[in-house]
Write an enzyme that holds these catalytic residues in place. Structure first.
Site, PDB file in Angstrom:
ATOM      1  N   GLU A  73       0.829  -1.211   0.000  1.00  0.00           N
ATOM      2  CA  GLU A  73       0.000   0.000   0.000  1.00  0.00           C
ATOM      3  C   GLU A  73       0.866   1.265   0.000  1.00  0.00           C
ATOM      4  OE1 GLU A  73      -3.606  -0.396   0.669  1.00  0.00           O
ATOM      5  OE2 GLU A  73      -3.865   1.749   0.288  1.00  0.00           O
ATOM      6  N   GLY A 103       3.031 -14.127  -9.554  1.00  0.00           N
ATOM      7  CA  GLY A 103       4.482 -14.156  -9.421  1.00  0.00           C
ATOM      8  C   GLY A 103       4.952 -15.385  -8.669  1.00  0.00           C
ATOM      9  N   GLU A 145       2.098 -19.259 -11.230  1.00  0.00           N
ATOM     10  CA  GLU A 145       3.214 -20.213 -11.278  1.00  0.00           C
ATOM     11  C   GLU A 145       2.906 -21.377 -10.339  1.00  0.00           C
ATOM     12  OE1 GLU A 145       7.053 -18.359 -11.031  1.00  0.00           O
ATOM     13  OE2 GLU A 145       6.397 -16.655 -12.187  1.00  0.00           O
ATOM     14  N   TRP A 350      12.802  -9.832 -17.582  1.00  0.00           N
ATOM     15  CA  TRP A 350      12.713  -9.911 -16.131  1.00  0.00           C
ATOM     16  C   TRP A 350      14.088  -9.595 -15.599  1.00  0.00           C
ATOM     17  CZ3 TRP A 350       8.950  -9.780 -12.680  1.00  0.00           C
ATOM     18  CH2 TRP A 350       9.366  -9.823 -11.343  1.00  0.00           C
TER      19      TRP A 350
END
Ligand SMILES: *[C@@H]1O[C@H](CO)[C@@H](O)[C@H](O)[C@H]1NC(C)=O
Ligand SMILES: *[C@@H]1O[C@H](CO)[C@@H](O)[C@H](O)[C@H]1NC(C)=O
Length: 377
Positions: A73, A103, A145, A350
């Site tokens: 946040e 992820g 994943e 990545w």
């Protein structure tokens, strides 16, 4: 009826060619890099928006009811992370900014439960659209994943696509590069529904195996087993997806801006496949065991010896007892050439915050520039 299309179709029929450009550079941004110390710190304004066609903001999470979850946040919202990345579109109006959900550390349970429940899928889609509207994202990248079932994954993707289509939002995924190891994918169905399939062509070798190895070889090594040559390199993974029925223009090949690193048993034995004591210590910025970002290689091993492997088309570097199999400007350019040969959509990275942003190896952001130079050739 469609006179402008017919000549292209005829030509395609004659030549067998599929038309399309290899022009996409999809930049994953690990948003937590804002808290890295020293030269490792990387904020949204450090992204050069002219070097990416897409930016995927990593990551959002998922709540058990299917709605998207903000994971940080303070960074994403209070410090304006989401909005500061999507604001890069003011500099590059063609840029697309997507929110990446999931992820490697997100696990699979919440995805499984959503994929089995139509109500949760609708909740996920509506929640995503609210994020797009609030933070000016252009779509969602689903990084599960890994899916446990082809059918469940398709159901989820179709539900999302159905909800996104009226608004023209993009839907992309990141997929395992060794599909035989997991539930597998319904490749033709995915190719139909998705805008892009990012094949994660890295992490091909284990860091605990006890010998030096490459992270993301383009091709198999001459000394590898047949099985390794057929499964554990970028070319094998891309051919798997294309042979399985993926439209090449929907496929992006992964380029790793990090390597797999080791402590050698004996600094005099510093070749590929030589014995290691252990994965190397985490880097001061990326903080992962057995891995360093390209930025860390450039800053902390400036005097290392670089050896380029002619068979695998990637380099390794050794420096005392330190050894890393990674990518440099030469190998990323060869990967773009490969993507062009296969008529892919492009490459994805990545991840861009571990490029050599301060120019310790040469030019600032040398890897991303090498990729763009090759794309534009
Ligand atoms: C293959 O293995 C042999 C024997 O260990 C070695 O001499 C040679 O350098 C290796 N070749 C490559 C390309 O790694
Ligand atoms: C690299 O080599 C240069 C020149 O010999 C030396 O000044 C420098 O301290 C070395 N850097 C490292 C990190 O070992």
């Amino acid at each position: 009826m469609f006179p402008r299309i017919i000549p292209l179709c005829l030509l395609a029929a004659i030549t067998g060619q599929v038309f399309g450009a290899t022009d996409k550079v999809i930049c994953y941004y690990a948003s937590w890099a804002v808290t890295r110390p020293g030269n490792g710190k990387f904020v949204p304004e450090d992204i050069n928006p002219s070097l990416c066609t897409h930016i995927n903001y990593a990551f959002a999470g998922l709540n058990t009811d299917g709605t998207l979850q903000i994971l940080d946040e303070e960074n994403d919202v209070n410090q304006g992370g989401f909005k500061r990345v999507s604001a890069l579109k003011e500099t590059n109006p063609n840029l697309k900014v997507l929110l990446s959900v999931g992820g490697a550390t997100a696990g699979t349970d919440v995805f499984v439960s959503i994929s089995q429940d139509a109500q949760k899928q609708q909740a996920m889609a509506q929640s995503a659209i609210e994020f797009f509207e609030t933070y000016d994202f252009d779509g969602l990248d689903v990084d599960w994943e890994y899916p446990n079932s082809k059918e469940g994954f398709n159901t989820l993707l179709s539900a999302l696509k159905g909800a996104f289509e009226p608004g023209g939002y993009l839907l992309t995924v990141a997929v395992n590069s060794i599909p035989g190891e997991v539930g597998g994918y319904d490749i033709p169905a995915m190719s139909n529904v998705l805008d892009l399939i990012n094949v994660m062509t890295y992490d091909f070798h284990a860091i605990f195996a006890g010998f030096t190895s490459e992270n993301s070889p383009l091709y198999g090594g001459v000394n590898e087993s047949d099985w390794q040559q057929e499964n554990r390199n970028c070319d094998a993974a891309i051919r798997y997806w294309l042979d399985g029925g993926a439209d090449p223009q929907k496929v992006a090949m992964g380029v790793a801006f990090y390597g797999h690193s080791f402590i050698l048993q004996n600094p005099s034995n510093h070749g590929l496949n030589d014995p290691t004591q252990a994965p190397s210590d985490p880097g001061p910025y990326t903080d992962n065991l057995g891995s360093l970002g390209y930025n860390e290689v450039c800053e902390f091993h400036p005097n290392g010896t670089v050896v380029f492997l002619d068979d695998m088309k990637v380099p390794y570097l050794y420096d005392g007892s330190f050894w890393i199999g990674y990518d440099n400007e030469e190998s990323v350019a060869l990967k773009v050439q490969y993507a062009k040969e296969k008529n892919l959509a492009g490459v994805f990275i990545w991840s861009i915050e571990t490029d050599d942003m301060h120019g310790f190896c040469g030019e600032e952001n040398g890897l991303l520039k090498a990729i763009n130079n090759e794309i534009k050739k």
